[in-house]
Design a protein around this motif. Structure first.
Motif, PDB file in Angstrom:
ATOM      1  N   ASP A 185       0.828  -1.148   0.073  1.00 40.15           N
ATOM      2  CA  ASP A 185      -0.039  -0.176  -0.164  1.00 40.15           C
ATOM      3  C   ASP A 185       0.891   1.274  -0.199  1.00 40.15           C
ATOM      4  O   ASP A 185       0.586   2.318  -0.608  1.00 40.15           O
ATOM      5  CB  ASP A 185      -0.980   0.053   1.377  1.00 40.15           C
ATOM      6  CG  ASP A 185      -2.312  -0.851   0.894  1.00 40.15           C
ATOM      7  OD1 ASP A 185      -2.620  -1.217  -0.145  1.00 40.15           O
ATOM      8  OD2 ASP A 185      -2.709  -1.323   1.906  1.00 40.15           O
ATOM      9  N   LYS A 186       1.984   1.041   0.668  1.00 43.24           N
ATOM     10  CA  LYS A 186       2.990   2.363   0.494  1.00 43.24           C
ATOM     11  C   LYS A 186       3.193   2.672  -0.646  1.00 43.24           C
ATOM     12  O   LYS A 186       3.175   3.760  -1.222  1.00 43.24           O
ATOM     13  CB  LYS A 186       4.320   2.073   1.321  1.00 43.24           C
ATOM     14  CG  LYS A 186       5.252   3.225   1.280  1.00 43.24           C
ATOM     15  CD  LYS A 186       6.510   2.803   2.300  1.00 43.24           C
ATOM     16  CE  LYS A 186       7.442   3.834   1.933  1.00 43.24           C
ATOM     17  NZ  LYS A 186       8.829   3.523   2.718  1.00 43.24           N
ATOM     18  N   VAL A 187       3.817   1.658  -1.558  1.00 41.50           N
ATOM     19  CA  VAL A 187       4.301   1.749  -3.085  1.00 41.50           C
ATOM     20  C   VAL A 187       2.972   2.120  -3.774  1.00 41.50           C
ATOM     21  O   VAL A 187       3.250   2.820  -4.852  1.00 41.50           O
ATOM     22  CB  VAL A 187       4.801   0.612  -3.486  1.00 41.50           C
ATOM     23  CG1 VAL A 187       5.317   0.657  -4.757  1.00 41.50           C
ATOM     24  CG2 VAL A 187       6.141   0.279  -2.576  1.00 41.50           C
ATOM     25  N   GLY A 188       1.682   1.498  -3.440  1.00 46.38           N
ATOM     26  CA  GLY A 188       0.464   1.866  -4.268  1.00 46.38           C
ATOM     27  C   GLY A 188       0.040   3.101  -3.997  1.00 46.38           C
ATOM     28  O   GLY A 188      -0.981   3.628  -4.462  1.00 46.38           O
ATOM     29  N   ARG A 189       0.545   4.075  -2.915  1.00 44.92           N
ATOM     30  CA  ARG A 189       0.283   5.281  -2.493  1.00 44.92           C
ATOM     31  C   ARG A 189      -1.203   5.564  -1.952  1.00 44.92           C
ATOM     32  O   ARG A 189      -1.931   6.323  -2.481  1.00 44.92           O
ATOM     33  CB  ARG A 189       0.370   6.426  -3.873  1.00 44.92           C
ATOM     34  CG  ARG A 189       1.756   6.384  -4.281  1.00 44.92           C
ATOM     35  CD  ARG A 189       1.807   7.218  -5.761  1.00 44.92           C
ATOM     36  NE  ARG A 189       1.409   6.245  -6.772  1.00 44.92           N
ATOM     37  CZ  ARG A 189       1.165   6.569  -7.986  1.00 44.92           C
ATOM     38  NH1 ARG A 189       1.599   7.803  -8.283  1.00 44.92           N
ATOM     39  NH2 ARG A 189       0.738   5.848  -8.774  1.00 44.92           N
ATOM     40  N   ARG A 190      -1.577   4.584  -1.204  1.00 45.22           N
ATOM     41  CA  ARG A 190      -2.832   4.177  -0.486  1.00 45.22           C
ATOM     42  C   ARG A 190      -2.577   4.109   0.798  1.00 45.22           C
ATOM     43  O   ARG A 190      -3.761   4.114   1.523  1.00 45.22           O
ATOM     44  CB  ARG A 190      -3.730   3.709  -1.122  1.00 45.22           C
ATOM     45  CG  ARG A 190      -3.251   2.053  -1.355  1.00 45.22           C
ATOM     46  CD  ARG A 190      -4.069   1.228  -2.054  1.00 45.22           C
ATOM     47  NE  ARG A 190      -3.348  -0.208  -2.074  1.00 45.22           N
ATOM     48  CZ  ARG A 190      -2.349  -0.480  -3.287  1.00 45.22           C
ATOM     49  NH1 ARG A 190      -2.610   0.379  -4.465  1.00 45.22           N
ATOM     50  NH2 ARG A 190      -2.205  -1.645  -3.540  1.00 45.22           N
ATOM     51  N   VAL A 191      -1.337   4.098   1.490  1.00 40.69           N
ATOM     52  CA  VAL A 191      -1.201   3.817   2.754  1.00 40.69           C
ATOM     53  C   VAL A 191      -1.889   5.033   3.714  1.00 40.69           C
ATOM     54  O   VAL A 191      -1.497   5.972   3.503  1.00 40.69           O
ATOM     55  CB  VAL A 191       0.124   3.303   3.204  1.00 40.69           C
ATOM     56  CG1 VAL A 191       1.013   4.565   3.236  1.00 40.69           C
ATOM     57  CG2 VAL A 191       0.334   2.341   4.440  1.00 40.69           C
ATOM     58  N   ILE A 192      -2.177   4.512   5.103  1.00 45.15           N
ATOM     59  CA  ILE A 192      -2.201   5.511   6.128  1.00 45.15           C
ATOM     60  C   ILE A 192      -0.798   5.786   6.663  1.00 45.15           C
ATOM     61  O   ILE A 192      -0.309   4.968   7.112  1.00 45.15           O
ATOM     62  CB  ILE A 192      -3.308   5.066   7.048  1.00 45.15           C
ATOM     63  CG1 ILE A 192      -4.621   4.495   6.447  1.00 45.15           C
ATOM     64  CG2 ILE A 192      -3.693   6.116   7.965  1.00 45.15           C
ATOM     65  CD1 ILE A 192      -5.305   5.538   5.603  1.00 45.15           C
ATOM     66  N   ARG A 193      -0.632   7.198   6.851  1.00 48.74           N
ATOM     67  CA  ARG A 193       0.688   7.512   7.592  1.00 48.74           C
ATOM     68  C   ARG A 193       0.433   7.877   9.134  1.00 48.74           C
ATOM     69  O   ARG A 193      -0.658   8.539   9.053  1.00 48.74           O
ATOM     70  CB  ARG A 193       1.451   8.245   6.643  1.00 48.74           C
ATOM     71  CG  ARG A 193       1.790   7.622   5.375  1.00 48.74           C
ATOM     72  CD  ARG A 193       3.056   8.255   4.747  1.00 48.74           C
ATOM     73  NE  ARG A 193       2.802   9.656   4.383  1.00 48.74           N
ATOM     74  CZ  ARG A 193       3.716  10.642   3.405  1.00 48.74           C
ATOM     75  NH1 ARG A 193       4.844   9.981   3.300  1.00 48.74           N
ATOM     76  NH2 ARG A 193       3.608  11.813   3.278  1.00 48.74           N
ATOM     77  N   VAL A 194       1.441   7.893   9.900  1.00 48.49           N
ATOM     78  CA  VAL A 194       1.445   8.375  11.203  1.00 48.49           C
ATOM     79  C   VAL A 194       0.723   9.783  11.351  1.00 48.49           C
ATOM     80  O   VAL A 194      -0.323  10.246  12.098  1.00 48.49           O
ATOM     81  CB  VAL A 194       2.746   8.440  11.967  1.00 48.49           C
ATOM     82  CG1 VAL A 194       2.507   9.151  13.312  1.00 48.49           C
ATOM     83  CG2 VAL A 194       3.036   7.007  12.097  1.00 48.49           C
ATOM     84  N   ALA A 195       1.289  10.780  10.469  1.00 44.58           N
ATOM     85  CA  ALA A 195       0.769  12.107  10.554  1.00 44.58           C
ATOM     86  C   ALA A 195      -0.724  12.212  10.227  1.00 44.58           C
ATOM     87  O   ALA A 195      -1.411  13.242  10.426  1.00 44.58           O
ATOM     88  CB  ALA A 195       1.577  13.101   9.323  1.00 44.58           C
ATOM     89  N   ASP A 196      -1.331  11.313   9.261  1.00 44.57           N
ATOM     90  CA  ASP A 196      -2.671  11.238   8.814  1.00 44.57           C
ATOM     91  C   ASP A 196      -3.578  11.129  10.164  1.00 44.57           C
ATOM     92  O   ASP A 196      -4.778  11.680  10.040  1.00 44.57           O
ATOM     93  CB  ASP A 196      -2.925  10.246   7.984  1.00 44.57           C
ATOM     94  CG  ASP A 196      -2.444  10.225   6.635  1.00 44.57           C
ATOM     95  OD1 ASP A 196      -1.920  11.549   6.297  1.00 44.57           O
ATOM     96  OD2 ASP A 196      -1.966   9.283   6.137  1.00 44.57           O
ATOM     97  N   LEU A 197      -3.143  10.662  11.318  1.00 44.28           N
ATOM     98  CA  LEU A 197      -3.859  10.178  12.488  1.00 44.28           C
ATOM     99  C   LEU A 197      -4.386  11.626  13.165  1.00 44.28           C
ATOM    100  O   LEU A 197      -5.275  11.771  13.796  1.00 44.28           O
ATOM    101  CB  LEU A 197      -3.194   9.283  13.708  1.00 44.28           C
ATOM    102  CG  LEU A 197      -2.863   7.987  13.012  1.00 44.28           C
ATOM    103  CD1 LEU A 197      -1.967   7.444  14.121  1.00 44.28           C
ATOM    104  CD2 LEU A 197      -4.320   7.060  12.767  1.00 44.28           C
TER     105      LEU A 197
END
Length: 430
Positions: A140-152
């Motif tokens: 998902d990171k490579v697919g540009r759809r992952v949730i990241r820490v900052a998004d929380l």
């Protein structure tokens, strides 16, 4: 000041935890740069055992800064559970001694469900993953759809990211016979965990570069082993990240000039967990000796490790890939009592002699080891703290390994206790 990268130079489980702990006493910053909570480090400090999966080994040392870099995929629930477990052992973890990259990707429950669902498919060859969602999170990171820490920290961004993520995952889940993700529950779970994680979030790249400019000693701690590298390992029986030393810089937001010494951790024999080719694997009494005396069980999974003779071909290859300056040779004492020892010095494949592991999966599975036999020793090496404490045959074994892998021994570990170490070259020497 010298900055040191520690990498496993085999399939993992080489004893990195002890070595990193030994080095971390003299480091100021200890940073994890790849992997997830599928990594396992066991530390023995003053007789107390600490088992870590996600947190850097330096977290058990007072006065040190521990870092989880952007190259790590972070399961926030596993993080909180590990922090709580260590708190019960008297380890205090606060934003003053732990920082997490704001751009670190999150592992969500759906990633573990996808991981396990794929492995359960009878029509697909098993890779032998831990089922903890590490691979799907990197996808998902490579697919540009992952949730990241900052998004929380932002509800609107989080909802947008989750919506995009589920368009992809619900389609996959349908194909695996799994129900759609309960979006309300997922959002509720993320809102609940956010305040427990966000206090640790920082622009790690900035903090790391500031520490370097201030002359702080930085220890980069790798997870898994070089032979599980997604590019150079025994693909597809690998992890989903780059495990060699080059990712230490990119996985923490630093330039390649930040690395001064690469220390490869190497077990005095060979083990691996999970599926995949293993040319030197033993199925006899010697293999049983290595497994029993070496207590070869996975720190994270509890799975039995497959055991075999030392493979100099593989270690020479991984040392070259990571630019290893010196190795830390561990678990020498496990070989005590064996009358003879064997070292793999080359492979035979279809009548040809190879001095490297081929890339093609079918060839990796078909190579047969060519062994060199050496005399064993009956004396104990456990607890040795100088070369003079070692039997002559043990010294010859170490010297032969150095010749075959084209890399010197910097440290020799002779027991799980951190002080049972013979120092040859100080990685932190200026």
């Amino acid at each position: 000041m010298a900055n040191v990268v520690v990498v496993g130079a085999q399939w993992g489980d080489e004893g990195k935890g002890k070595i990193v702990d030994w080095l971390s006493e003299r480091a100021d910053v200890i940073a994890r740069f790849q992997g997830g909570h599928n990594a396992g480090h066991t530390l023995v400090i003053d007789g107390e055992v600490f088992k870590l999966s996600l947190l850097p080994s330096g977290i058990v040392r007072k006065g040190k800064i521990s870092v989880i870099g952007n190259g790590v995929v972070l399961d926030p629930w596993a993080l909180v559970a590990e922090i709580e477990k260590l708190a019960k052992q008297g380890v205090e973890i606060t934003p003053d001694n732990l920082m997490i990259a704001e751009n670190a990707p999150l592992i969500l429950p759906l990633h573990g469900e996808l991981d396990r669902g794929r492995e359960a498919q009878s029509s697909v060859a098993k890779i032998g993953t831990t089922g903890r969602g590490i691979g799907p999170a990197y996808e998902d990171k490579v697919g540009r759809r992952v949730i990241r820490v900052a998004d929380l920290a932002d509800e609107a961004t989080l909802q947008t990211r989750v919506g995009r993520l589920l368009v992809h995952h619900d389609a996959l889940r349908k194909g695996l016979g799994l129900p759609p993700v309960d979006v309300d529950k997922l959002m509720a779970d993320l809102r609940e965990i956010a305040p427990k994680v966000l206090p640790f979030a920082k622009p790690v790249w900035r903090e790391m570069n500031t520490a370097r400019k201030a002359g702080k000693r930085i220890l980069f701690e790798g997870a898994q082993g070089s032979l599980l590298d997604v590019d150079f390992g025994t693909y597809p029986f690998v992890t989903s990240s780059t495990t060699i030393s080059g990712s230490a810089a990119s996985g923490t937001g630093m330039g390649p000039g930040s690395i001064d010494f690469v220390l490869g951790i190497v077990k005095a024999y060979t083990t691996r967990v999970g599926e995949g080719p293993f040319a030197c694997e033993l199925f006899d009494s010697v293999g049983e000796h290595l497994a029993t005396v070496g207590r070869e069980k996975g720190t994270v999974t509890g799975r039995s490790r497959r055991c075999g003779w030392f493979d100099a071909v593989l270690v020479r290859q991984t040392c070259a890939l990571s630019g290893v300056n010196g190795i830390a040779l561990t678990k020498m004492d496990v070989l005590d009592g064996l009358k003879e020892l064997k070292i793999c010095v080359a492979y035979e494949l279809d009548g040809k002699i190879l001095d490297y592991l081929p890339t093609a999966a079918d060839q990796q599975a078909r190579v047969t080891p060519i062994y060199e036999t050496m005399e064993g020793w009956s004396e104990s090496t456990a607890g040795a703290r100088s070369w003079a404490d070692l039997p002559g045959a043990a010294v010859k074994y170490v010297r032969r390994i150095e010749e075959l892998i084209d890399c010197p021994v910097a440290l020799l570990s002779t027991s799980p206790e951190r002080d049972d170490t013979i120092l040859v070259t100080d990685p932190f020497a200026d």
